[in-house]
Design a protein around this motif. Structure first.
Motif, PDB file in Angstrom:
ATOM      1  N   ARG A 208       0.809  -1.215   0.000  1.00 14.04           N
ATOM      2  CA  ARG A 208       0.000   0.000   0.000  1.00 14.04           C
ATOM      3  C   ARG A 208       0.841   1.264   0.000  1.00 14.04           C
ATOM      4  O   ARG A 208       0.387   2.317  -0.440  1.00 14.04           O
ATOM      5  CB  ARG A 208      -0.922   0.002   1.212  1.00 14.04           C
ATOM      6  CG  ARG A 208      -2.003  -1.072   1.159  1.00 14.04           C
ATOM      7  CD  ARG A 208      -2.830  -1.077   2.432  1.00 14.04           C
ATOM      8  NE  ARG A 208      -2.016  -1.473   3.586  1.00 14.04           N
ATOM      9  CZ  ARG A 208      -2.495  -1.522   4.833  1.00 14.04           C
ATOM     10  NH1 ARG A 208      -3.749  -1.167   5.089  1.00 14.04           N
ATOM     11  NH2 ARG A 208      -1.722  -1.905   5.816  1.00 14.04           N
ATOM     12  N   SER A 209       2.053   1.187   0.531  1.00 12.96           N
ATOM     13  CA  SER A 209       2.903   2.382   0.605  1.00 12.96           C
ATOM     14  C   SER A 209       4.355   1.949   0.723  1.00 12.96           C
ATOM     15  O   SER A 209       4.681   0.753   0.858  1.00 12.96           O
ATOM     16  CB  SER A 209       2.525   3.240   1.820  1.00 12.96           C
ATOM     17  OG  SER A 209       2.799   2.538   3.035  1.00 12.96           O
ATOM     18  N   ASN A 210       5.232   2.931   0.680  1.00 10.71           N
ATOM     19  CA  ASN A 210       6.652   2.659   0.864  1.00 10.71           C
ATOM     20  C   ASN A 210       6.972   2.161   2.278  1.00 10.71           C
ATOM     21  O   ASN A 210       8.012   1.531   2.495  1.00 10.71           O
ATOM     22  CB  ASN A 210       7.472   3.918   0.562  1.00 10.71           C
ATOM     23  CG  ASN A 210       7.591   4.189  -0.929  1.00 10.71           C
ATOM     24  OD1 ASN A 210       7.676   3.255  -1.729  1.00 10.71           O
ATOM     25  ND2 ASN A 210       7.604   5.462  -1.310  1.00 10.71           N
ATOM     26  N   TRP A 211       6.099   2.457   3.229  1.00 13.63           N
ATOM     27  CA  TRP A 211       6.288   1.932   4.589  1.00 13.63           C
ATOM     28  C   TRP A 211       6.252   0.407   4.579  1.00 13.63           C
ATOM     29  O   TRP A 211       7.106  -0.257   5.163  1.00 13.63           O
ATOM     30  CB  TRP A 211       5.223   2.480   5.535  1.00 13.63           C
ATOM     31  CG  TRP A 211       5.347   3.938   5.809  1.00 13.63           C
ATOM     32  CD1 TRP A 211       4.635   4.957   5.228  1.00 13.63           C
ATOM     33  CD2 TRP A 211       6.232   4.555   6.735  1.00 13.63           C
ATOM     34  NE1 TRP A 211       5.029   6.162   5.717  1.00 13.63           N
ATOM     35  CE2 TRP A 211       6.019   5.951   6.668  1.00 13.63           C
ATOM     36  CE3 TRP A 211       7.198   4.080   7.611  1.00 13.63           C
ATOM     37  CZ2 TRP A 211       6.708   6.856   7.442  1.00 13.63           C
ATOM     38  CZ3 TRP A 211       7.890   4.990   8.397  1.00 13.63           C
ATOM     39  CH2 TRP A 211       7.661   6.363   8.313  1.00 13.63           C
ATOM     40  N   GLU A 212       5.249  -0.135   3.932  1.00 16.63           N
ATOM     41  CA  GLU A 212       5.144  -1.592   3.879  1.00 16.63           C
ATOM     42  C   GLU A 212       6.289  -2.206   3.075  1.00 16.63           C
ATOM     43  O   GLU A 212       6.810  -3.269   3.440  1.00 16.63           O
ATOM     44  CB  GLU A 212       3.804  -2.000   3.267  1.00 16.63           C
ATOM     45  CG  GLU A 212       2.621  -1.707   4.170  1.00 16.63           C
ATOM     46  CD  GLU A 212       1.337  -2.273   3.607  1.00 16.63           C
ATOM     47  OE1 GLU A 212       1.373  -2.874   2.515  1.00 16.63           O
ATOM     48  OE2 GLU A 212       0.292  -2.115   4.258  1.00 16.63           O
ATOM     49  N   LEU A 213       6.691  -1.551   1.995  1.00 16.46           N
ATOM     50  CA  LEU A 213       7.786  -2.076   1.181  1.00 16.46           C
ATOM     51  C   LEU A 213       9.093  -2.090   1.971  1.00 16.46           C
ATOM     52  O   LEU A 213       9.836  -3.081   1.948  1.00 16.46           O
ATOM     53  CB  LEU A 213       7.944  -1.240  -0.089  1.00 16.46           C
ATOM     54  CG  LEU A 213       9.122  -1.628  -1.000  1.00 16.46           C
ATOM     55  CD1 LEU A 213       8.985  -3.070  -1.470  1.00 16.46           C
ATOM     56  CD2 LEU A 213       9.219  -0.663  -2.182  1.00 16.46           C
ATOM     57  N   SER A 214       9.380  -1.013   2.681  1.00 10.42           N
ATOM     58  CA  SER A 214      10.633  -0.962   3.451  1.00 10.42           C
ATOM     59  C   SER A 214      10.626  -1.999   4.576  1.00 10.42           C
ATOM     60  O   SER A 214      11.645  -2.658   4.837  1.00 10.42           O
ATOM     61  CB  SER A 214      10.845   0.443   4.026  1.00 10.42           C
ATOM     62  OG  SER A 214       9.763   0.808   4.883  1.00 10.42           O
ATOM     63  N   GLY A 215       9.480  -2.175   5.232  1.00  7.98           N
ATOM     64  CA  GLY A 215       9.403  -3.187   6.281  1.00  7.98           C
ATOM     65  C   GLY A 215       9.517  -4.599   5.732  1.00  7.98           C
ATOM     66  O   GLY A 215      10.145  -5.472   6.349  1.00  7.98           O
ATOM     67  N   ALA A 216       8.924  -4.842   4.568  1.00 12.47           N
ATOM     68  CA  ALA A 216       8.982  -6.173   3.960  1.00 12.47           C
ATOM     69  C   ALA A 216      10.406  -6.513   3.535  1.00 12.47           C
ATOM     70  O   ALA A 216      10.850  -7.664   3.674  1.00 12.47           O
ATOM     71  CB  ALA A 216       8.034  -6.236   2.761  1.00 12.47           C
TER      72      ALA A 216
END
Length: 269
Positions: A208-216
């Motif tokens: 949904r956002s770069n937050w989720e991508l960075s955490g993943a």
């Protein structure tokens, strides 16, 4: 005709002159005295002498016979536990000079600068160990090292590790992560794995956002490192920063490439 002498005065065949001089009861008497002497010796040996009362008796005898011991003046005195009174401190000067280590109790020794020096030295040791273990990856610029105030960072570039917009590690990057895991397994420390992105919005529906991508991405790196059984989950902490901590400006493609990264921090405490 001769008159025979009485039998009482006639010595027997085994009687000597010594037997006539020592009465026979003296042997029993001597044994009794020896036993009494041993008995009193045992009493004295088993008795407990009251040192304080003994000193009082000795002092009384000295006073009775007029014995006056000289009392030193102007001498530092200390209390003797055994004598229960003040006694002069003996002067046992020695011609040998000895230099002993003195303990310092002031707070000047415990300065913040000393802790910083220790932390810096420890960080340099960690950095040298990582440079030796990751020499090939460093030469190929797949990873970089950076020393910060409280940690040493292993920075993994997105171009070498992840496809664009994905958190799946590239197969070719597995040997590098294995080398990193082997280096981390030799350290008794905690590790922080943080994911970062640029400020370009995602065009895929996976996140949904770069937050989720960075955490993943940070999570993918941790799972790869935990393949080494010497590392445990309690040593790791995952953080996601999206585009909030850029290294370079997001205005250029080179800057955005630098900002897309995963960092493994070795906590230096």
């Amino acid at each position: 005709m001769s008159v025979a002498e009485p039998d009482s005065e006639r010595p027997g065949p085994n009687t000597t002159a010594k037997d006539k001089l020592i009465p026979r009861y003296m042997g029993t008497f001597a044994d009794l005295m020896t036993l009494l002497l041993c008995f009193f010796v045992l009493l004295v040996a088993m008795a407990e002498i009251d040192a304080l009362k003994y000193k009082m008796v000795v002092n009384s005898m000295e006073d009775a016979f007029g014995i006056d011991r000289p009392k030193p003046e102007d001498i530092v005195k200390a209390t003797s536990v055994i004598q229960q009174r003040f006694s002069p401190n003996p002067d046992r000067a020695t011609p040998l000079e000895s230099i002993r280590q003195a303990s310092v109790t002031d707070s000047e020794v415990l300065k913040t600068e000393d802790a910083e020096v220790y932390r810096t030295a420890k960080a340099n040791t960690i950095r040298d160990s990582l440079q030796s273990a990751l020499k090939t990856a460093l030469d190929q610029k797949l990873v970089t090292l950076e020393t910060m105030q409280d940690r040493v960072l292993i920075r993994i570039n997105e171009q070498a590790s992840f496809p664009s917009g994905s958190a799946a590690l590239k197969p070719g990057f597995a040997p590098v992560l294995q080398q990193i895991a082997e280096a981390l397994a030799e350290m008794d420390a905690e590790f922080v794995v943080a994911g970062h992105t640029d400020n370009v919005p995602l065009r895929t529906g996976l996140y949904r956002s770069n937050w989720e991508l960075s955490g993943a991405r940070a999570t993918s790196v941790v799972h790869a490192l935990l393949a080494d059984r010497r590392l445990v989950e309690d040593q790791f902490r995952i953080e996601a920063y999206a585009d909030t901590q850029p290294l370079e400006s997001n205005e250029s493609a080179a800057g955005r490439a630098m900002n897309r990264r995963v960092e493994i921090g070795i906590i230096n405490t």
